[in-house]
Design an enzyme around this catalytic site. Structure first.
Site, PDB file in Angstrom:
ATOM      1  N   LYS A 195     -15.358  28.770   2.408  1.00  0.00           N
ATOM      2  CA  LYS A 195     -14.268  29.710   2.820  1.00  0.00           C
ATOM      3  C   LYS A 195     -12.944  29.124   2.374  1.00  0.00           C
ATOM      4  O   LYS A 195     -12.655  27.927   2.689  1.00  0.00           O
ATOM      5  CB  LYS A 195     -14.713  29.238   4.190  1.00  0.00           C
ATOM      6  CG  LYS A 195     -13.563  29.529   5.713  1.00  0.00           C
ATOM      7  CD  LYS A 195     -12.345  30.506   5.313  1.00  0.00           C
ATOM      8  CE  LYS A 195     -11.153  30.103   6.233  1.00  0.00           C
ATOM      9  NZ  LYS A 195      -9.944  29.955   5.562  1.00  0.00           N
ATOM     10  N   GLU A 271     -12.478  15.357   4.225  1.00  0.00           N
ATOM     11  CA  GLU A 271     -11.386  14.721   3.413  1.00  0.00           C
ATOM     12  C   GLU A 271     -10.242  15.400   3.934  1.00  0.00           C
ATOM     13  O   GLU A 271      -9.969  16.406   3.764  1.00  0.00           O
ATOM     14  CB  GLU A 271     -11.567  15.294   1.945  1.00  0.00           C
ATOM     15  CG  GLU A 271     -13.132  14.907   1.222  1.00  0.00           C
ATOM     16  CD  GLU A 271     -13.182  13.625   0.700  1.00  0.00           C
ATOM     17  OE1 GLU A 271     -11.994  12.820   0.337  1.00  0.00           O
ATOM     18  OE2 GLU A 271     -14.138  13.119   0.778  1.00  0.00           O
ATOM     19  N   CYS A 305      -2.712  15.203  -1.013  1.00  0.00           N
ATOM     20  CA  CYS A 305      -3.107  14.286   0.331  1.00  0.00           C
ATOM     21  C   CYS A 305      -3.272  12.915   0.050  1.00  0.00           C
ATOM     22  O   CYS A 305      -2.529  12.205   0.887  1.00  0.00           O
ATOM     23  CB  CYS A 305      -4.582  14.780   0.668  1.00  0.00           C
ATOM     24  SG  CYS A 305      -5.733  14.996  -0.713  1.00  0.00           S
ATOM     25  N   GLU A 404       2.255  12.627   8.409  1.00  0.00           N
ATOM     26  CA  GLU A 404       2.063  13.224   6.938  1.00  0.00           C
ATOM     27  C   GLU A 404       3.005  14.548   6.924  1.00  0.00           C
ATOM     28  O   GLU A 404       3.183  15.490   7.832  1.00  0.00           O
ATOM     29  CB  GLU A 404       0.671  13.750   6.642  1.00  0.00           C
ATOM     30  CG  GLU A 404       0.475  14.387   5.335  1.00  0.00           C
ATOM     31  CD  GLU A 404      -0.869  14.845   5.376  1.00  0.00           C
ATOM     32  OE1 GLU A 404      -1.615  15.502   6.462  1.00  0.00           O
ATOM     33  OE2 GLU A 404      -1.594  14.530   4.195  1.00  0.00           O
TER      34      GLU A 404
END
Ligand code: NAD
Length: 501
Positions: A195, A271, A305, A404
């Site tokens: 996906k 992750e 990331c 973040e």
């Protein structure tokens, strides 16, 4: 649909133009091109111009469930799972060959779809090829029937593929991450349902076209279900027929997917996000190190990331280092991703731009100094989602130092000695990638090992190499590393066989 790209960009390859001319990009299920049962679609934009480049089928739960059924059926009946390992490895190499033969087409699609600087898109395509070749070769070295010497028993562990595996991936490295997920699972004999993120489904669909036209995989072994996160993504996460799940994305969605898998007792690897630190000691070459960190935070416009987002600088070089970073950051050339000379492209969409600008405002409101202002970047004739790089400084308790941001924004703070540098780097809920910068390599090794994160890098940042496990801990992930022998092992189901003698 015709796609207009700015004059300053290289022309699109004819195959890319004709791929993009499709009125509706359908999902790929059981070797067929399918629309959503209810006719839902969604639009994909070029982040560099803001123009629509594709309309894509937006699958719902029933459509996704059919894809999982197709993957389960292919696992049992297509011969893929029982094929000799070497034959499967050949199929993976042929996929790598096919992508290599269309290298420019894939790189253009990736650059256009996620607003990635063209050279960086090329690196991602190369990484996908390398990943497929790496796992194809590694799969031949696995001990599929490992004899265990135990007193009074004959015993061994046999390793088999699990079955259908699910993959939900984000928009920042769409093709590279598709490779990281699919290659080990396929090499081990599993079947896959991928996906992609709704902002960036095109390179995965183009892969399906190539695989389909060349007949590289039996029908149902690779399925790509396009759609929105809360519908298609949720349906993937909730389907009980999967045998393994892999999620890459934000910690918030990672929790939802892990909860859904937990209910079905499906093992999941996550992750997730990061808030990486770079710990810079006073014995570095200031110019070289500053450039290394500026390159890291502007690479893919900071949407990485494991990026170095907190720059911790030893006190006695702090002022010089900040000045050096500021001047280098100002020189970064912002431009259309496929135009020659552009060093930093847009962020992926308007929401992400608002997020980056919002964190600058919140950070300043929370007391941070604005070393380099940042803000929205206006590029003549382009209505894309551009932002300028920014530097903040001050207390590490600031919201912009703790959360973040996922943009070209770094946060600077001084530290006094090694112990404090390590403590500040580790003072976060995240644990993905941190780096240490010093000419004393013994100190580097000590500090890198003391990081509470999955990865510790020395005199460099964002270093991910095939063969070395890459993983996050805490809010950055769970379930072990990727791109390594451990990953292939994850996609093999062990069964212990024992006979008392
Ligand atoms: P996201 O979590 O919003 O989306 C990731 C994927 O999840 C997309 O495909 C999305 O459609 C899907 N999704 C959304 N809602 C869902 C739901 N309710 N159920 C199931 N699936 C759903 O993340 P993003 O904004 O696309 O990507 C950015 C994030 O990804 C950042 O936090 C970044 O740090 C992280 N990331 C981590 C790694 C890593 O290797 N650790 C790599 C790349 C990105």
């Amino acid at each position: 649909m015709s796609t207009t790209i700015p004059d300053q960009a290289a022309e699109l390859a004819p195959a890319v133009s004709s791929f993009l001319a499709t009125d509706l990009h359908k999902a790929y299920v059981g070797g067929q091109w399918v629309e959503a049962a209810d006719g839902s679609t969604f639009e994909v934009l070029d982040p560099g111009t803001g123009n629509r480049i594709a309309v894509v089928a937006g699958l719902g739960k029933a459509d996704v469930d059919r894809a999982v059924d197709a993957a389960a059926d292919a696992f049992s009946n297509s011969g893929w799972a029982s094929m000799p390992v070497a034959e499967r490895a050949v199929a993976l190499h042929r996929i790598a060959d096919a992508v290599e033969a269309r290298f420019k087409e894939f790189a253009q699609i990736e650059s256009l779809d996620c607003g990635k600087i063209y050279a960086q898109a090329e690196a991602d395509i190369q990484n996908f090829i390398d990943t497929f070749r790496y796992f194809a070769d590694l799969s031949q070295a696995v001990n599929y029937r490992q004899v265990i010497a135990v007193k009074g028993h004959e015993a061994w562990v046999a390793r088999h593929p699990w079955g259908p595996c699910g993959f939900i991936i984000p928009w920042n490295f769409p093709f590279l991450l598709a490779g990281w997920g699919l290659a080990p699972a396929l090499a081990a004999g599993n079947t896959c349902v991928l996906k992609p993120a709704e902002d960036t489904p095109l390179s995965a669909l183009y892969l399906c076209h190539v695989v389909h036209e060349l007949g590289l995989l039996p029908a149902g072994v690779l399925n790509v279900v396009t759609g929105l996160g809360e519908t298609a993504g949720a349906a993937v996460s909730q389907n009980p027929r999967f045998r393994r799940m892999s999620f890459t994305g934000s910690p918030e969605v990672g929790r939802l997917v892990a909860e859904a898998c937990g209910r079905n007792l499906i093992p999941i690897k996550c992750e997730l996000g990061g808030k990486g630190a770079a710990v810079v000691f006073n014995d570095v070459d200031i110019a070289k190190t500053a450039q290394g960190l500026v390159n890291a935070i502007t690479f893919h416009t900071g949407q990485v990331c494991c990026d170095a987002t907190r720059w911790l600088i030893q006190k006695d070089i702090y002022e010089d280092f900040v000045a050096e970073c500021k001047s280098r950051m100002q020189d970064v050339q912002i431009g259309y991703p496929m135009a020659a000379g552009s060093q930093m492209g847009p962020v992926v969409n308007a929401k992400q731009r608002a997020r980056v600008l919002g964190y600058l405002e919140k950070g300043v409101a929370d007391g941070a100094d604005l070393v380099l202002e940042g803000g929205a970047a206006e590029l003549e004739g382009l209505n894309g989602f551009y932002v300028k790089p920014a530097l903040l400084a001050g207390s590490l308790n600031n919201v912009a130092a703790r959360e973040e941001i996922f943009g070209p924004v770094a946060y600077l703070a001084p530290f006094s000695d090694e112990e404090e540098g390590i403590r500040l780097a580790n003072d976060t809920e995240y644990g993905l990638g941190n780096s240490v910068w010093s000419s004393d390599l013994q100190r580097c090794a000590r500090v890198a090992e003391a990081f509470r994160s999955g990865n510790g890098w020395i005199n460099s940042h964002n270093v991910v190499v095939h063969g070395v496990p890459y993983a996050g801990i805490g809010k950055s992930g769970m379930g072990g590393g990727v791109v390594s022998p451990d990953t292939l092992d994850d996609y093999l189901r062990p069964i212990s066989v024992v006979r008392p003698l």
